[in-house]
Write an enzyme that holds these catalytic residues in place. Structure first.
Site, PDB file in Angstrom:
ATOM      1  N   GLU A   1     -69.805   4.668  66.267  1.00 53.23           N
ATOM      2  CA  GLU A   1     -68.721   4.787  65.289  1.00 53.23           C
ATOM      3  C   GLU A   1     -67.447   4.343  65.993  1.00 53.23           C
ATOM      4  O   GLU A   1     -67.222   4.714  67.144  1.00 53.23           O
ATOM      5  CB  GLU A   1     -68.528   6.239  64.801  1.00 53.23           C
ATOM      6  CG  GLU A   1     -69.652   6.812  63.984  1.00 53.23           C
ATOM      7  CD  GLU A   1     -69.417   8.284  63.639  1.00 53.23           C
ATOM      8  OE1 GLU A   1     -68.312   8.804  63.943  1.00 53.23           O
ATOM      9  OE2 GLU A   1     -70.329   8.914  63.079  1.00 53.23           O
TER      10      GLU A   1
ATOM     11  N   GLU B   1     -73.218  13.789  68.078  1.00 50.18           N
ATOM     12  CA  GLU B   1     -72.175  14.705  68.548  1.00 50.18           C
ATOM     13  C   GLU B   1     -72.669  16.156  68.564  1.00 50.18           C
ATOM     14  O   GLU B   1     -71.921  17.073  68.241  1.00 50.18           O
ATOM     15  CB  GLU B   1     -70.912  14.576  67.690  1.00 50.18           C
ATOM     16  CG  GLU B   1     -70.349  13.166  67.646  1.00 50.18           C
ATOM     17  CD  GLU B   1     -69.049  13.076  66.849  1.00 50.18           C
ATOM     18  OE1 GLU B   1     -68.536  14.122  66.406  1.00 50.18           O
ATOM     19  OE2 GLU B   1     -68.536  11.956  66.683  1.00 50.18           O
TER      20      GLU B   1
END
Length: 290
Positions: free
Chosen positions: A258, A157
């Site tokens: 995730e 990210e």
């Protein structure tokens, strides 16, 4: 993240129980899928994120150097039937032999992040230099000989909104250089990226990390998503349908690096049926429960 096994036992354990083998086989990427190099079977990651904090006193928490914790948790991993864990932080100066062997004997692969909080690409003021690379290389050296180290993640990210998209270029440079370093070590461990599923930038990132030749593009692409929340959400209303459509014609493997949602309790993980069922199984190579 605190590791808790009970949240997954009712769902992923049933799906995975038959997938854990006594010995670890090398995995290979062919096109957009992972395969067991010995059996030829397609491989799906059925894993959990693993970064316990309790009991770790170091400034650089390293669960793979905590032998007591590994013995405790690997036994639970085996009961769950998972075949992979994702670990975010380790200290490459520690010994990881015992924990990695415990995981190997349990048939569990490890996806490991190359960056650490201290040595990572800063999305606000990104740079990639020799000093930063040397720490990543040291981590590669420390884990190079473990047969169950299945993949590296070069960024998590890093570009997480429109303003930070320039940082993606630095991550891609890191992927290029780390793939070259792995090649000098005669290693072919895949190197990938994990995004944050921001609808404003996700297609640009998805395409960007898959452009260029094999030496410069990512080997796989991960998506961190928390859209599916509770039993009242389904494949369509959660946005999982859109995520899957985005990756349908992707030419490198994709997985959920995730997934999960803690806004609705208890966490029932109804998305598991879609991830490993007809909705997504032809597109994604499984995922890592968070």
């Amino acid at each position: 993240m605190k590791f808790a096994v009970t949240l997954a036992s009712a769902s992923i354990g049933v799906l995975c129980a038959s997938s854990v083998a006594a010995a670890i086989d090398p995995l290979v990427i062919k096109g957009s899928k992972w395969f067991n190099s010995k059996t030829g079977d397609q491989f799906f990651f059925k894993g959990v994120a693993y970064q316990p904090r309790t009991g770790l006193k170091s400034d650089n928490p390293d669960p793979l150097a905590d032998t007591t914790g590994c013995k405790r948790d690997v036994a639970v991993f085996k009961d769950l039937g998972i075949n992979a864990i994702r670990v975010y932080e380790v200290d490459y100066t520690n010994s990881h032999d015992e924990c990695m062997k415990l995981l190997e004997d349990a048939g569990i692969y490890v996806l490991l992040d190359m960056p650490s909080p201290k040595y990572s690409i800063n999305r606000a003021e990104p740079y990639w230099d020799h000093d930063l690379m040397s720490h990543w290389q040291a981590k590669v050296d420390a884990f190079a000989e473990y047969p169950n180290l299945v993949a590296w993640i070069a960024g998590n990210e890093v570009a997480n909104d429109v303003d930070t998209t320039p940082a993606a270029a630095f991550v891609k440079a890191a992927i290029r250089d780390m793939k070259a370093y792995l090649k000098t070590k005669k290693l072919s461990t895949p190197v990938g990226y994990a995004d944050n599923d921001d609808p404003k930038i996700r297609m640009n990132l998805i395409n960007y990390f898959n452009c260029g030749d094999d030496d410069t593009r990512a080997d796989f692409y991960g998506i961190n998503t928390y859209r599916w929340c509770g039993d009242k959400t389904d494949f369509k209303t959660s946005g999982y349908e859109d995520i899957t459509k985005n990756m349908t014609d992707y030419t490198i493997p994709s997985l959920l690096t995730e997934y999960g949602c803690n806004l609705v309790r208890p966490r029932t993980f109804t998305e598991v049926k879609s991830l490993y069922g007809a909705d997504m199984v032809s597109t994604f190579s499984g995922g890592i429960m968070y």
